[in-house]
Design an enzyme around this catalytic site. Structure first.
Site, PDB file in Angstrom:
ATOM      1  N   THR A 278      35.533  91.137  32.059  1.00  0.00           N
ATOM      2  CA  THR A 278      35.384  89.697  31.833  1.00  0.00           C
ATOM      3  C   THR A 278      36.281  88.935  32.799  1.00  0.00           C
ATOM      4  OG1 THR A 278      34.948  90.099  29.488  1.00  0.00           O
ATOM      5  CG2 THR A 278      35.534  87.852  30.119  1.00  0.00           C
TER       6      THR A 278
ATOM      7  N   LEU B 262      41.808  89.367  28.200  1.00  0.00           N
ATOM      8  CA  LEU B 262      40.378  89.399  28.478  1.00  0.00           C
ATOM      9  C   LEU B 262      39.987  90.850  28.739  1.00  0.00           C
ATOM     10  CD1 LEU B 262      40.001  86.406  30.997  1.00  0.00           C
ATOM     11  CD2 LEU B 262      39.523  86.390  28.543  1.00  0.00           C
ATOM     12  N   ASP B 263      38.770  91.223  28.350  1.00  0.00           N
ATOM     13  CA  ASP B 263      38.278  92.558  28.689  1.00  0.00           C
ATOM     14  C   ASP B 263      38.330  92.746  30.198  1.00  0.00           C
ATOM     15  OD1 ASP B 263      37.730  93.089  26.048  1.00  0.00           O
ATOM     16  OD2 ASP B 263      35.616  92.505  26.184  1.00  0.00           O
ATOM     17  N   ARG B 264      38.434  93.977  30.621  1.00  0.00           N
ATOM     18  CA  ARG B 264      38.577  94.255  32.053  1.00  0.00           C
ATOM     19  C   ARG B 264      37.416  93.667  32.864  1.00  0.00           C
ATOM     20  NH1 ARG B 264      37.457  98.446  35.754  1.00  0.00           N
ATOM     21  NH2 ARG B 264      36.379  99.728  34.225  1.00  0.00           N
TER      22      ARG B 264
END
Length: 491
Positions: free
Chosen positions: A214, A210-212
């Site tokens: 998110t 997951l993106d940081r």
């Protein structure tokens, strides 16, 4: 005289063949080189050890976890600064060039004097030998090591919630602002390290990322076999993913499908946009509610491109409310709606970086500091008491860190801090790495000279959450975040 026949040499008592003798001589030379004290001298003939076989997997143990510790302050999880070795084998383009040339051409975020000071302090090593003179010429397979005083950005103090743990997997509800694994300036403030240090969960295999910024459902496998089995489901598009987000404006009531191709503008800065030359992708959106200003939307990504949901929502004219990249004026008056952009990619990146420099929020943007000068040059002004100066930690970049948007390809294996240097530093200063926040300073560390304003926990949250992951034989779901509730009001 009768000539005696030449007998075949027996295995015992025979001299080794030439190839073995050569290997033995090289091994003895390597041992002599390792035992020899003192720095390398200019022009000296150096033996370069053969490269070691390195473990390509991510594996961290007690030595790594013991490098430093956490403390909590103002709703943030912080990491005490610590000494750390960046290390890398000599790149092909460096062979035949001096260390001074490499530092002055490829690591320009700091003046050459900083690297010379690091060499004098014994923090630069070549094949485990201190390098005092940067004029040394690099050879193939040379192994570089740079000991730095490392500072990590803070993350939210929100705890990691466990959704499932069994013999095969660990599933957690990841807080926003936490990277999944070490990347860029983050190491201990990552999910992998927190699970290892605080929950004794080691040797975990990342199934998806997951993106940081998110939050949401994040899965790890406990074995290679489980990881491969679930990864095959991902490759076969058998994994169903469901996200929820809060976007600007009144999102259409009917289901919306976006299949615009996405192109990566910059892996280093972590920026993408819709472009016909990009990769094919598809996202389906369904509105849940609208409060007169913003909408809560469910998102179903059928592909897994970088920033896919965020870019598609921007294209539709409904960017995520607090998206620090795709909901900014750097994209122009329309903020990228319909893929309209009146700037070149270079102008876009420069505008994004300059905007975050002015707000002291580069850690939110995830821009690597060694990438600042090519974007903004030397025209950045320093505000008293704050950090807006580019490249403050470039001395750490013997191995340039990548951001998570690059999928971490080519990340080198990173080990703990040099015991030799730690002892040397202790002998010189009588003190080790700071044990109480930032009370003790490192004389060569630029970060120690800066007072950085802390972000608020609210600044580290983006309204995008991975709500559900479903495979052929599993389904994991988290509760709806507070900002997605029908009665939520922004404070």
């Amino acid at each position: 005289m009768e000539e005696k026949p030449v007998s075949e040499p027996s295995e015992q008592g025979s001299s080794p063949p030439p190839a073995k003798r050569q290997r033995r001589r090289l091994l003895l030379a390597a041992k002599r080189q390792a035992r020899r004290p003192g720095p390398l001298e200019e022009g000296e003939k150096r033996y370069v050890p053969p490269p070691q076989k390195r473990n390509p997997g991510v594996s961290f143990g007690e030595a790594h976890f013991a490098e430093t510790s956490y403390y909590f302050e103002g709703g943030l999880r912080k990491v005490r600064p610590y000494y750390f070795d960046f290390q890398n084998y000599c790149k092909g383009r460096w062979v035949g060039k001096s260390l001074q040339h490499v530092f002055s051409t490829e690591f320009r975020a700091q003046p050459l004097e900083c690297y010379q000071a690091a060499a004098r302090a014994g923090r630069l090593r070549l094949n485990e030998q201190p390098v005092r003179d940067l004029s040394v010429i690099l050879k193939n397979n040379d192994f570089l090591k740079n000991t730095v005083h490392r500072h990590e950005p803070p993350v939210t103090a929100q705890t990691i919630e466990f959704l499932e743990e069994n013999d095969e997997v660990v599933v957690v509800n990841k807080p926003s602002s936490l990277p999944v694994h070490p990347c860029g300036r983050f190491r201990h403030n990552t999910v992998i390290f927190i699970l290892g240090k605080e929950h004794n969960l080691k040797e975990l295999h990342t199934i998806h990322r997951l993106d940081r910024l998110t939050s949401g459902v994040l899965m790890f496998a406990k074995s290679v076999e489980v990881s491969k089995r679930i990864d095959e489901q991902v490759r076969q598009r058998q994994l169903e993913k469901e996200y929820v987000c809060r976007v600007l404006g009144e999102f259409p009531e009917n289901e919306v499908t976006c299949e615009e191709p996405i192109l990566v503008v910059s892996y280093k800065v972590g920026v993408c946009r819709v472009d016909p030359k990009g990769k094919v992708c598809k996202t389906v959106f369904r509105r849940l509610n609208y409060n007169g200003n913003t909408s809560v939307v469910k998102c179903y990504p059928y592909t897994g491109r970088t920033h896919q949901i965020r870019v598609h929502l921007q294209f539709l004219g409904h960017p995520i409310v607090n998206d620090p990249i795709y909901n900014t004026d750097a994209w122009g008056p329309a903020k990228g709606k319909g893929g309209k952009l009146s700037k070149t990619d270079e102008e876009l990146l420069r505008a994004l970086v300059e905007g975050h420099l002015s707000k002291q929020s580069l850690d939110v943007l995830d821009v690597a500091e060694e990438d600042l000068k090519p974007l903004v040059g030397d025209n950045v002004q320093e505000t008293p008491g704050n950090c807006v100066k580019p490249g403050q930690a470039a001395l750490a970049n013997v191995n340039s860190g990548s951001t998570e948007a690059s999928n971490d390809e080519g990340q080198s294996e990173i080990l703990g801090c040099s015991q030799d240097f730690a002892q040397m530093h202790k002998a010189e200063s009588g003190k080790m790495c700071p044990s109480e926040h930032l009370e003790e300073k490192d004389p060569l560390c630029e970060e120690c000279k800066i007072v950085r304003p802390d972000p608020s926990p609210k600044d580290l949250v983006m309204y995008l959450h991975a709500l559900r992951y479903k495979g052929a034989d599993f389904e994991y779901c988290s509760r709806m975040p507070a900002w997605a509730q029908d009665d939520w009001e922004e404070t």
